[in-house]
Design a protein around this motif. Structure first.
Motif, short mmCIF file in Angstrom:
data_model
loop_
_atom_site.label_atom_id
_atom_site.label_comp_id
_atom_site.label_asym_id
_atom_site.label_seq_id
_atom_site.Cartn_x
_atom_site.Cartn_y
_atom_site.Cartn_z
N ILE A 26 27.40 58.23 33.36
CA ILE A 26 28.14 59.29 34.04
C ILE A 26 27.18 59.97 35.01
N PRO A 27 27.52 59.97 36.30
CA PRO A 27 26.58 60.56 37.27
C PRO A 27 26.47 62.09 37.11
N ASP A 28 25.38 62.65 37.58
CA ASP A 28 25.21 64.10 37.69
C ASP A 28 25.30 64.85 36.37
N ILE A 29 24.89 64.26 35.29
CA ILE A 29 24.75 65.03 34.05
C ILE A 29 23.27 65.00 33.66
N SER A 30 22.82 66.06 33.02
CA SER A 30 21.41 66.06 32.63
C SER A 30 21.24 65.54 31.20
N GLU A 31 22.32 65.62 30.42
CA GLU A 31 22.25 65.13 29.04
C GLU A 31 23.50 64.30 28.73
N GLN A 32 23.29 63.23 28.01
CA GLN A 32 24.41 62.42 27.54
C GLN A 32 24.73 62.84 26.10
N SER A 33 25.97 63.31 25.89
CA SER A 33 26.37 63.66 24.52
C SER A 33 26.88 62.43 23.79
N VAL A 34 26.48 62.30 22.55
CA VAL A 34 26.91 61.16 21.75
C VAL A 34 27.40 61.66 20.39
N GLU A 35 28.54 61.12 19.95
CA GLU A 35 29.03 61.41 18.60
C GLU A 35 28.43 60.43 17.63
N LEU A 36 27.39 60.88 16.93
CA LEU A 36 26.77 60.03 15.92
C LEU A 36 27.59 60.12 14.64
N SER A 37 27.96 58.96 14.11
CA SER A 37 28.80 58.92 12.92
C SER A 37 27.99 58.37 11.74
N VAL A 38 27.89 59.17 10.68
CA VAL A 38 27.13 58.76 9.50
C VAL A 38 28.11 58.55 8.36
N ILE A 39 28.13 57.36 7.81
CA ILE A 39 28.99 57.12 6.64
C ILE A 39 28.11 56.71 5.47
N LYS A 40 28.02 57.59 4.48
CA LYS A 40 27.33 57.24 3.25
C LYS A 40 28.38 56.65 2.32
N SER A 41 28.06 55.54 1.69
CA SER A 41 29.07 54.83 0.91
C SER A 41 29.75 55.77 -0.09
N GLY A 42 31.07 55.76 -0.06
CA GLY A 42 31.85 56.58 -0.98
C GLY A 42 32.08 58.00 -0.51
N GLU A 43 31.53 58.35 0.65
CA GLU A 43 31.71 59.73 1.14
C GLU A 43 32.40 59.71 2.51
N PRO A 44 33.04 60.83 2.88
CA PRO A 44 33.70 60.87 4.19
C PRO A 44 32.69 60.83 5.34
N GLU A 45 33.17 60.40 6.48
CA GLU A 45 32.33 60.32 7.67
C GLU A 45 31.78 61.69 8.06
N LYS A 46 30.50 61.71 8.42
CA LYS A 46 29.89 62.94 8.93
C LYS A 46 29.60 62.71 10.41
N ILE A 47 30.02 63.64 11.26
CA ILE A 47 29.78 63.47 12.69
C ILE A 47 28.75 64.47 13.17
N ILE A 48 27.74 63.97 13.86
CA ILE A 48 26.69 64.82 14.40
C ILE A 48 26.65 64.65 15.91
N GLU A 49 26.74 65.76 16.62
CA GLU A 49 26.67 65.73 18.09
C GLU A 49 25.20 65.61 18.50
N VAL A 50 24.86 64.55 19.21
CA VAL A 50 23.47 64.34 19.63
C VAL A 50 23.41 64.31 21.15
N LYS A 51 22.42 64.98 21.70
CA LYS A 51 22.25 64.96 23.16
C LYS A 51 20.99 64.18 23.53
N ILE A 52 21.15 63.24 24.45
CA ILE A 52 20.02 62.43 24.91
C ILE A 52 19.83 62.74 26.40
N PRO A 53 18.58 62.97 26.83
CA PRO A 53 18.36 63.19 28.26
C PRO A 53 18.95 62.02 29.06
N ALA A 54 19.71 62.33 30.11
CA ALA A 54 20.40 61.28 30.85
C ALA A 54 19.40 60.47 31.68
N LEU A 55 19.71 59.19 31.84
CA LEU A 55 18.90 58.33 32.70
C LEU A 55 19.28 58.60 34.16
#
Ligand SMILES: [Zn+2]
Length: 165
Positions: free
Chosen positions: A99-128
């Motif tokens: 995506i042009p002209d953004i300084s950070e790329q937001s990513v929805e990191l999804s963590v699934i531990k077996s037997g537990e509901p999905e946990k979503i963590i918003e992660v920001k990575i400096p944009a290329l």
């Protein structure tokens, strides 16, 4: 004291780590031998423990509907289980548009531990900066935090470590 497997603080008098289930052994004396044996046990336990965690990202696709861009689909793509990410960057096969002209790329990191509901963590990575397709990777740090990595043919950027356990 700190758990040798997951590095979380275990309260005094507690025998089993509440986070990863590793038994906290008391050792008489401080022999190198005992420490080496405990180290091997901890490595084995960590591998089994990390297999319970599946890491992925939620990807969104969009489509044109009568001239308006609407959300088409949200899907989860998996990096695999966390034991494969120790001292190793696991890359998703797909390449993503930048995506042009953004300084950070937001990513929805999804963590699934077996037997537990999905946990979503918003992660920001400096944009290329380069207008190239990019790949997304995940790697586990020595303290079992996770960093997400973006790369193209020219450069690479990394997120701050996030705690997933
Ligand atoms: Zn632990």
């Amino acid at each position: 004291m700190r758990c040798m497997v997951c590095f979380n603080e275990v309260p005094n008098g507690v025998d089993v780590c509440p986070c990863c289930g590793f038994t906290q052994y008391d050792v008489i004396g401080d022999t190198k031998e005992a420490l080496a044996i405990l180290g091997t046990m901890a490595d084995k336990h960590r591998n089994v423990f990390l297999k319970k965690y599946d890491l992925g990202v939620n990807i969104f696709t969009w489509k044109d509907k009568d001239g308006t861009i609407v959300l088409n689909e949200k899907k989860r793509i998996s990096f695999g289980t966390c034991d494969t990410m120790q001292k190793n960057t696991v890359w998703l096969e797909s390449q993503f548009a930048r995506i042009p002209d953004i300084s950070e790329q937001s990513v929805e990191l999804s963590v699934i531990k077996s037997g537990e509901p999905e946990k979503i963590i918003e992660v920001k990575i400096p944009a290329l900066k380069e207008a190239e397709l990019q790949k997304l990777g995940a790697e586990m740090n020595d303290d079992l935090t996770v960093s997400l990595v973006l790369k193209n043919d020219t450069s690479q950027t990394k997120s701050n470590p996030v705690s997933i356990l």
